[in-house]
Design a protein around this motif. Structure first.
Motif, PDB file in Angstrom:
ATOM      1  N   SER A  46     -52.199 -73.306  32.512  1.00  0.00           N
ATOM      2  CA  SER A  46     -53.289 -73.038  33.458  1.00  0.00           C
ATOM      3  C   SER A  46     -53.500 -74.270  34.320  1.00  0.00           C
ATOM      4  CB  SER A  46     -54.582 -72.669  32.724  1.00  0.00           C
ATOM      5  OG  SER A  46     -55.049 -73.770  31.964  1.00  0.00           O
ATOM      6  N   ASP A  47     -54.123 -74.066  35.468  1.00  0.00           N
ATOM      7  CA  ASP A  47     -54.433 -75.157  36.384  1.00  0.00           C
ATOM      8  C   ASP A  47     -55.735 -74.807  37.092  1.00  0.00           C
ATOM      9  OD1 ASP A  47     -54.029 -77.587  37.622  1.00  0.00           O
ATOM     10  OD2 ASP A  47     -52.559 -76.845  39.069  1.00  0.00           O
ATOM     11  N   ASN A  48     -56.796 -75.524  36.766  1.00  0.00           N
ATOM     12  CA  ASN A  48     -58.128 -75.210  37.280  1.00  0.00           C
ATOM     13  C   ASN A  48     -58.665 -76.361  38.117  1.00  0.00           C
ATOM     14  OD1 ASN A  48     -58.567 -72.643  35.827  1.00  0.00           O
ATOM     15  ND2 ASN A  48     -58.295 -73.962  34.047  1.00  0.00           N
ATOM     16  N   ALA A  49     -59.302 -76.001  39.236  1.00  0.00           N
ATOM     17  CA  ALA A  49     -59.827 -77.003  40.163  1.00  0.00           C
ATOM     18  C   ALA A  49     -61.342 -76.991  40.185  1.00  0.00           C
ATOM     19  CB  ALA A  49     -59.299 -76.730  41.571  1.00  0.00           C
ATOM     20  N   GLN A  50     -61.892 -78.177  40.465  1.00  0.00           N
ATOM     21  CA  GLN A  50     -63.321 -78.332  40.706  1.00  0.00           C
ATOM     22  C   GLN A  50     -63.497 -79.340  41.841  1.00  0.00           C
ATOM     23  OE1 GLN A  50     -65.012 -79.740  37.016  1.00  0.00           O
ATOM     24  NE2 GLN A  50     -65.611 -77.666  36.447  1.00  0.00           N
ATOM     25  N   GLN A  51     -64.494 -79.093  42.668  1.00  0.00           N
ATOM     26  CA  GLN A  51     -64.842 -80.072  43.684  1.00  0.00           C
ATOM     27  C   GLN A  51     -66.063 -80.821  43.170  1.00  0.00           C
ATOM     28  OE1 GLN A  51     -65.143 -78.570  47.650  1.00  0.00           O
ATOM     29  NE2 GLN A  51     -65.010 -80.609  48.538  1.00  0.00           N
ATOM     30  N   ASN A  52     -65.842 -82.029  42.654  1.00  0.00           N
ATOM     31  CA  ASN A  52     -66.885 -82.783  41.967  1.00  0.00           C
ATOM     32  C   ASN A  52     -67.659 -83.749  42.859  1.00  0.00           C
ATOM     33  OD1 ASN A  52     -66.425 -81.632  39.415  1.00  0.00           O
ATOM     34  ND2 ASN A  52     -64.654 -82.954  39.123  1.00  0.00           N
ATOM     35  N   THR A  53     -67.180 -83.975  44.059  1.00  0.00           N
ATOM     36  CA  THR A  53     -67.850 -84.921  44.957  1.00  0.00           C
ATOM     37  C   THR A  53     -67.998 -84.283  46.334  1.00  0.00           C
ATOM     38  OG1 THR A  53     -65.829 -85.937  45.816  1.00  0.00           O
ATOM     39  CG2 THR A  53     -66.702 -86.845  43.762  1.00  0.00           C
ATOM     40  N   SER A  54     -68.700 -84.974  47.201  1.00  0.00           N
ATOM     41  CA  SER A  54     -68.816 -84.485  48.575  1.00  0.00           C
ATOM     42  C   SER A  54     -67.574 -84.850  49.393  1.00  0.00           C
ATOM     43  CB  SER A  54     -70.073 -85.051  49.244  1.00  0.00           C
ATOM     44  OG  SER A  54     -70.002 -86.456  49.277  1.00  0.00           O
ATOM     45  N   PRO A  82     -63.619 -84.658  50.486  1.00  0.00           N
ATOM     46  CA  PRO A  82     -62.734 -83.487  50.581  1.00  0.00           C
ATOM     47  C   PRO A  82     -61.581 -83.561  49.576  1.00  0.00           C
ATOM     48  CG  PRO A  82     -62.249 -85.006  52.362  1.00  0.00           C
ATOM     49  CD  PRO A  82     -63.424 -85.586  51.605  1.00  0.00           C
ATOM     50  N   THR A  83     -61.936 -83.591  48.273  1.00  0.00           N
ATOM     51  CA  THR A  83     -60.929 -83.655  47.215  1.00  0.00           C
ATOM     52  C   THR A  83     -61.202 -82.589  46.157  1.00  0.00           C
ATOM     53  OG1 THR A  83     -62.206 -85.280  45.950  1.00  0.00           O
ATOM     54  CG2 THR A  83     -60.557 -86.150  47.487  1.00  0.00           C
ATOM     55  N   LEU A  84     -60.151 -82.230  45.445  1.00  0.00           N
ATOM     56  CA  LEU A  84     -60.255 -81.325  44.311  1.00  0.00           C
ATOM     57  C   LEU A  84     -59.758 -82.051  43.065  1.00  0.00           C
ATOM     58  CD1 LEU A  84     -58.754 -78.081  45.905  1.00  0.00           C
ATOM     59  CD2 LEU A  84     -61.170 -78.532  45.386  1.00  0.00           C
ATOM     60  N   ASP A  85     -60.508 -81.936  41.976  1.00  0.00           N
ATOM     61  CA  ASP A  85     -60.095 -82.481  40.689  1.00  0.00           C
ATOM     62  C   ASP A  85     -59.509 -81.336  39.876  1.00  0.00           C
ATOM     63  OD1 ASP A  85     -60.937 -85.052  41.294  1.00  0.00           O
ATOM     64  OD2 ASP A  85     -62.954 -84.686  40.519  1.00  0.00           O
ATOM     65  N   TRP A  86     -58.260 -81.501  39.481  1.00  0.00           N
ATOM     66  CA  TRP A  86     -57.521 -80.446  38.784  1.00  0.00           C
ATOM     67  C   TRP A  86     -57.347 -80.779  37.312  1.00  0.00           C
ATOM     68  CZ3 TRP A  86     -55.769 -76.011  41.170  1.00  0.00           C
ATOM     69  CH2 TRP A  86     -55.857 -75.982  42.560  1.00  0.00           C
ATOM     70  N   SER A  87     -57.304 -79.729  36.503  1.00  0.00           N
ATOM     71  CA  SER A  87     -57.037 -79.843  35.076  1.00  0.00           C
ATOM     72  C   SER A  87     -55.888 -78.885  34.749  1.00  0.00           C
ATOM     73  CB  SER A  87     -58.297 -79.475  34.286  1.00  0.00           C
ATOM     74  OG  SER A  87     -58.060 -79.584  32.914  1.00  0.00           O
ATOM     75  N   LEU A  88     -54.710 -79.453  34.590  1.00  0.00           N
ATOM     76  CA  LEU A  88     -53.487 -78.690  34.335  1.00  0.00           C
ATOM     77  C   LEU A  88     -53.171 -78.736  32.846  1.00  0.00           C
ATOM     78  CD1 LEU A  88     -50.747 -77.337  35.188  1.00  0.00           C
ATOM     79  CD2 LEU A  88     -49.896 -79.664  35.598  1.00  0.00           C
ATOM     80  N   VAL A  89     -53.094 -77.580  32.204  1.00  0.00           N
ATOM     81  CA  VAL A  89     -52.676 -77.527  30.805  1.00  0.00           C
ATOM     82  C   VAL A  89     -51.189 -77.199  30.780  1.00  0.00           C
ATOM     83  CG1 VAL A  89     -52.971 -76.405  28.560  1.00  0.00           C
ATOM     84  CG2 VAL A  89     -54.969 -76.867  30.006  1.00  0.00           C
TER      85      VAL A  89
END
Length: 141
Positions: A48-56, A58-65
């Motif tokens: 799986s690969d899930n994204a979150q935008q944690n800051t203002s 323009p980046t995405l933080d991803w969590s790849l299993v």
């Protein structure tokens, strides 16, 4: 241009070269069965690969299993796989950034599947979470 996810999976395969017991039998997302002559072997696959935008920003933080499966045949397969599991873990954790593609790698779980066949066989599945960041508009950077 390749996505960071693909670069990470390629870097994992490269990091595992020379893993104890598997020689060059390191496969990426292999769907056909591993034959007796091809085992022991390692199969690397994204789960799986899930994204979150944690800051203002323009980046995405991803969590790849990522699952790294050790496929082995012989009596007490989980025991036979143990040196390979130890080796792959040490190799993967030696560079937590995977050459600069990742922010961090952490082990998630290890599961075992033991099956009866013409000789005992087993699959030891080692799951790792790889944290990485991309821009919102470009999955390669």
């Amino acid at each position: 241009m390749t996505t960071k996810r693909e670069s990470i999976l390629t870097a994992i395969a490269a990091a595992l070269v020379g893993t104890t017991g598997v020689s060059t039998r390191i496969y990426r997302s292999r769907v056909e069965p591993i034959t007796r002559g091809e085992s022991p072997a390692i199969v690397i696959e994204p789960i799986s690969d899930n994204a979150q935008q944690n800051t203002s920003l323009p980046t995405l933080d991803w969590s790849l299993v990522v699952r790294i499966a050790v496929i082995i045949r012989g009596n007490i397969p989980d025991q036979l796989a143990d040196p390979t599991v130890q080796s792959l873990h040490s190799k993967l954790m030696a560079d937590l950034t995977l050459g600069g593609y990742a922010i961090d790698i952490e082990p998630v779980s290890v599961t075992f599947e033991l099956v009866e066949a013409d000789q005992p066989a087993g699959v030891v599945m080692c799951d790792y979470r790889v944290q990485y960041r991309t821009s919102v508009a470009n999955l390669a950077s």
